[in-house]
Design a protein around this motif. Structure first.
Motif, PDB file in Angstrom:
ATOM      1  N   MET A 205       0.818  -1.200   0.000  1.00  0.00           N
ATOM      2  CA  MET A 205       0.000   0.000   0.000  1.00  0.00           C
ATOM      3  C   MET A 205       0.860   1.263   0.000  1.00  0.00           C
ATOM      4  N   VAL A 206       1.928   1.263   0.803  1.00  0.00           N
ATOM      5  CA  VAL A 206       2.825   2.423   0.825  1.00  0.00           C
ATOM      6  C   VAL A 206       3.452   2.621  -0.555  1.00  0.00           C
ATOM      7  N   TYR A 207       3.882   1.528  -1.184  1.00  0.00           N
ATOM      8  CA  TYR A 207       4.497   1.633  -2.512  1.00  0.00           C
ATOM      9  C   TYR A 207       3.499   2.167  -3.528  1.00  0.00           C
ATOM     10  N   MET A 208       2.250   1.732  -3.444  1.00  0.00           N
ATOM     11  CA  MET A 208       1.245   2.152  -4.414  1.00  0.00           C
ATOM     12  C   MET A 208       0.833   3.611  -4.261  1.00  0.00           C
ATOM     13  N   MET A 209       1.236   4.233  -3.169  1.00  0.00           N
ATOM     14  CA  MET A 209       0.944   5.662  -3.019  1.00  0.00           C
ATOM     15  C   MET A 209       1.782   6.512  -3.969  1.00  0.00           C
ATOM     16  N   ASP A 210       2.840   5.949  -4.513  1.00  0.00           N
ATOM     17  CA  ASP A 210       3.553   6.495  -5.659  1.00  0.00           C
ATOM     18  C   ASP A 210       3.916   7.975  -5.495  1.00  0.00           C
ATOM     19  N   PHE A 211       3.402   8.842  -6.388  1.00  0.00           N
ATOM     20  CA  PHE A 211       3.809  10.255  -6.359  1.00  0.00           C
ATOM     21  C   PHE A 211       3.375  10.952  -5.076  1.00  0.00           C
ATOM     22  N   GLN A 212       2.367  10.396  -4.395  1.00  0.00           N
ATOM     23  CA  GLN A 212       1.951  11.015  -3.141  1.00  0.00           C
ATOM     24  C   GLN A 212       3.039  10.854  -2.071  1.00  0.00           C
ATOM     25  N   THR A 213       3.814   9.751  -2.141  1.00  0.00           N
ATOM     26  CA  THR A 213       4.909   9.594  -1.181  1.00  0.00           C
ATOM     27  C   THR A 213       6.003  10.619  -1.427  1.00  0.00           C
ATOM     28  N   SER A 214       6.307  10.871  -2.707  1.00  0.00           N
ATOM     29  CA  SER A 214       7.376  11.838  -3.000  1.00  0.00           C
ATOM     30  C   SER A 214       6.937  13.269  -2.703  1.00  0.00           C
ATOM     31  N   ARG A 215       5.623  13.526  -2.773  1.00  0.00           N
ATOM     32  CA  ARG A 215       5.152  14.865  -2.379  1.00  0.00           C
ATOM     33  C   ARG A 215       5.511  15.145  -0.916  1.00  0.00           C
ATOM     34  N   TRP A 216       5.473  14.069  -0.087  1.00  0.00           N
ATOM     35  CA  TRP A 216       5.861  14.249   1.303  1.00  0.00           C
ATOM     36  C   TRP A 216       7.374  14.123   1.504  1.00  0.00           C
ATOM     37  N   LEU A 217       7.966  13.043   1.000  1.00  0.00           N
ATOM     38  CA  LEU A 217       9.375  12.761   1.280  1.00  0.00           C
ATOM     39  C   LEU A 217      10.319  13.779   0.650  1.00  0.00           C
ATOM     40  N   ILE A 218       9.967  14.311  -0.508  1.00  0.00           N
ATOM     41  CA  ILE A 218      10.843  15.267  -1.202  1.00  0.00           C
ATOM     42  C   ILE A 218      10.377  16.702  -1.008  1.00  0.00           C
ATOM     43  N   ASP A 219       9.069  16.928  -1.178  1.00  0.00           N
ATOM     44  CA  ASP A 219       8.553  18.300  -1.125  1.00  0.00           C
ATOM     45  C   ASP A 219       8.085  18.731   0.259  1.00  0.00           C
ATOM     46  N   GLY A 220       7.926  17.772   1.184  1.00  0.00           N
ATOM     47  CA  GLY A 220       7.449  18.112   2.515  1.00  0.00           C
ATOM     48  C   GLY A 220       5.981  18.482   2.551  1.00  0.00           C
ATOM     49  N   GLU A 221       5.224  18.068   1.555  1.00  0.00           N
ATOM     50  CA  GLU A 221       3.799  18.407   1.446  1.00  0.00           C
ATOM     51  C   GLU A 221       2.954  17.198   1.830  1.00  0.00           C
ATOM     52  N   ILE A 222       1.993  17.386   2.704  1.00  0.00           N
ATOM     53  CA  ILE A 222       1.086  16.301   3.084  1.00  0.00           C
ATOM     54  C   ILE A 222      -0.102  16.317   2.126  1.00  0.00           C
ATOM     55  N   PRO A 223      -0.232  15.313   1.259  1.00  0.00           N
ATOM     56  CA  PRO A 223      -1.345  15.288   0.306  1.00  0.00           C
ATOM     57  C   PRO A 223      -2.691  15.233   1.021  1.00  0.00           C
ATOM     58  N   GLN A 224      -3.659  15.893   0.438  1.00  0.00           N
ATOM     59  CA  GLN A 224      -5.006  15.934   0.995  1.00  0.00           C
ATOM     60  C   GLN A 224      -5.996  15.307   0.020  1.00  0.00           C
ATOM     61  N   GLN A 225      -7.206  15.128   0.467  1.00  0.00           N
ATOM     62  CA  GLN A 225      -8.263  14.642  -0.411  1.00  0.00           C
ATOM     63  C   GLN A 225      -8.551  15.658  -1.508  1.00  0.00           C
ATOM     64  N   ALA A 226      -8.732  15.143  -2.715  1.00  0.00           N
ATOM     65  CA  ALA A 226      -9.067  16.015  -3.841  1.00  0.00           C
ATOM     66  C   ALA A 226     -10.333  15.562  -4.543  1.00  0.00           C
ATOM     67  N   GLY A 227     -11.040  14.606  -3.932  1.00  0.00           N
ATOM     68  CA  GLY A 227     -12.289  14.140  -4.519  1.00  0.00           C
ATOM     69  C   GLY A 227     -12.074  13.518  -5.874  1.00  0.00           C
ATOM     70  N   ASN A 228     -12.896  13.908  -6.832  1.00  0.00           N
ATOM     71  CA  ASN A 228     -12.813  13.348  -8.175  1.00  0.00           C
ATOM     72  C   ASN A 228     -11.862  14.115  -9.085  1.00  0.00           C
ATOM     73  N   PHE A 229     -11.103  15.041  -8.510  1.00  0.00           N
ATOM     74  CA  PHE A 229     -10.200  15.843  -9.314  1.00  0.00           C
ATOM     75  C   PHE A 229      -8.750  15.539  -8.972  1.00  0.00           C
ATOM     76  N   HIS A 230      -7.906  15.520 -10.006  1.00  0.00           N
ATOM     77  CA  HIS A 230      -6.492  15.249  -9.806  1.00  0.00           C
ATOM     78  C   HIS A 230      -5.894  16.328  -8.905  1.00  0.00           C
ATOM     79  N   PRO A 231      -5.049  15.936  -7.950  1.00  0.00           N
ATOM     80  CA  PRO A 231      -4.543  16.930  -6.988  1.00  0.00           C
ATOM     81  C   PRO A 231      -3.562  17.941  -7.573  1.00  0.00           C
ATOM     82  N   THR A 232      -2.900  17.609  -8.675  1.00  0.00           N
ATOM     83  CA  THR A 232      -1.871  18.526  -9.197  1.00  0.00           C
ATOM     84  C   THR A 232      -2.059  18.891 -10.662  1.00  0.00           C
ATOM     85  N   SER A 233      -2.830  18.144 -11.420  1.00  0.00           N
ATOM     86  CA  SER A 233      -3.035  18.448 -12.840  1.00  0.00           C
ATOM     87  C   SER A 233      -4.453  18.967 -13.047  1.00  0.00           C
ATOM     88  N   ILE A 234      -4.553  20.226 -13.398  1.00  0.00           N
ATOM     89  CA  ILE A 234      -5.859  20.879 -13.513  1.00  0.00           C
ATOM     90  C   ILE A 234      -6.000  21.457 -14.920  1.00  0.00           C
TER      91      ILE A 234
END
Length: 396
Positions: A205-234
């Protein structure tokens, strides 16, 4: 009947499946679908716990255990363990998902079995890993979804955590275990040695979090819920046309410009609120409202045709009935037919990877518990009289 391989790709390998429920059986199904001789070892009917998926006649069980053979062995009896070890001596792979301590207590851990079968590839699947502070905890798919972070980013903002609609931790752990087995078998061709590999629902499960893990580990950002919309591509998400909902994914500046022209809003290209990715992120709510207003003028089919012509990714949101009506799904020939002696003709989804020379198929319906016990024991050289004695003694 003896082993009937579903593919020639892995037909030379024998796999002993000591698993229950979903993650382990999924790993073994992957191997069986590519031709391995997977022998499922289950407790006798009178001793079984709740180890099946909706009962042996249920659709879930039938899907998960196709292309396998099944035997029963009473692993609480010394003779049952002896027969199992004799079977494992003929095998290339063992897959188990006991609690981490059980295999040692039974004497069927990797080190014990490798003494007689040094080429053995031994795969363990657990909830949290073989060692560590949580190793003894019971594992379950939804627990891993929560602890691995998935539920924190799934669902609508402010609505609280949401599970995914499939047992994704179980499935991914099983698929990763199958991948690990194949890697170990490839390595064995060079070294001549087997090895122990293990994975867990939590690791998968941790591995499948994919880019969300790097948002935290590299960028220091805690990903949040984005519903049916992509969190970074708009804009990327679920939009409503005149007759229903559809997905649209707009990636890159060129695609954004095409999208604006197709929706009849070329002015958005130069609008300071929307002209680049950063601006669209800040103003996503107003942009999504504008997109929905434009889409409401026509049906989904109109927009899907226009957007695809323009190279903008989009598609319907299907229920399962509509999935199998899709012309492309039908063209891909994903649904296979197999006949169960007990349940009749079944339609099941086959493997999603197409090998041109050694394709996968479904050639055997899921077996009844112990259906192949006498057959497999006979392959070990155990006589009919010995089989009868074992049956009387409760060995299977």
């Amino acid at each position: 009947m003896p082993h009937v391989p579903a593919s020639t790709a892995l037909q030379r390998f024998r796999v002993i499946d000591l698993t229950q429920v979903r993650a382990g059986p999924t790993a073994c199904r992957q191997l069986a679908d590519w031709g391995a001789d997977v022998i499922q070892v289950q407790m006798p009917e009178h001793m079984r716990g709740d180890d099946t998926l909706g009962g042996q006649d249920g659709s879930d069980y039938q899907y998960t255990h196709r292309n396998k053979r099944s035997i029963t062995l009473n692993l609480k009896e010394a003779e049952g363990i002896r027969v199992l070890k004799r079977l494992i001596a003929t095998a290339d792979v063992v897959v188990e998902n006991f609690r981490p301590d059980v295999k040692y207590r039974l004497g069927i851990d990797y080190d014990s079995l490798a003494k007689d079968n040094p080429g053995l590839v031994y795969a363990s699947i657990s909830g949290f890993g073989q060692t560590g502070p949580y190793a003894a905890r019971p594992g379950f798919d939804q627990i891993a979804q929560g602890m691995g972070g998935l539920m924190s980013v799934t669902g609508m903002p402010g609505d609280g955590p949401m599970r995914v609609g499939i047992p994704i931790a179980d499935l991914c752990a099983g698929i990763f275990a199958a991948q690990g087995i194949l890697v170990a078998l490839l390595e064995r061709e060079q070294s001549g040695k087997g090895q122990w590999l293990h994975t867990s629902l939590l690791e998968a499960m941790v591995y499948m979090m994919d880019f969300q893990t790097s948002r935290w580990l590299i960028d220091g950002e805690i990903p949040q819920q984005a519903g049916n919309f992509h969190p970074t591509s708009i804009p990327t998400g679920v939009y409503k046309a005149r007759d229903g909902y559809m997905n649209i994914a707009v990636f890159g500046s060129k695609i954004w410009e095409r999208f604006c022209h197709i929706l009849g809003a070329p002015e958005w290209i130069e609008d300071p609120r929307y002209h680049d990715k950063a601006a669209r992120s800040v103003n996503r709510d107003s942009l999504n409202a504008e997109i929905n207003r434009r889409l409401a003028e026509q049906d989904c089919s109109h927009w899907i045709e226009r957007l695809n012509e323009g190279g903008v990714a989009c598609g319907l949101i299907n229920d399962m009935r509509d999935v199998f009506k899709e012309p492309q799904v039908q063209h891909l020939d994903m649904v296979k037919t197999v006949v169960s002696n007990r349940l009749g003709e079944q339609r099941l989804v086959g493997q999603p990877v197409q090998l041109a020379r050694t394709p996968s198929d479904i050639v055997r319906a899921a077996p009844r518990r112990g259906e192949h016990t006498e057959e497999v024991l006979g392959e070990l050289g155990i006589t009919s009289a010995q089989v009868a004695d074992m049956k009387s003694a409760g060995v299977f």
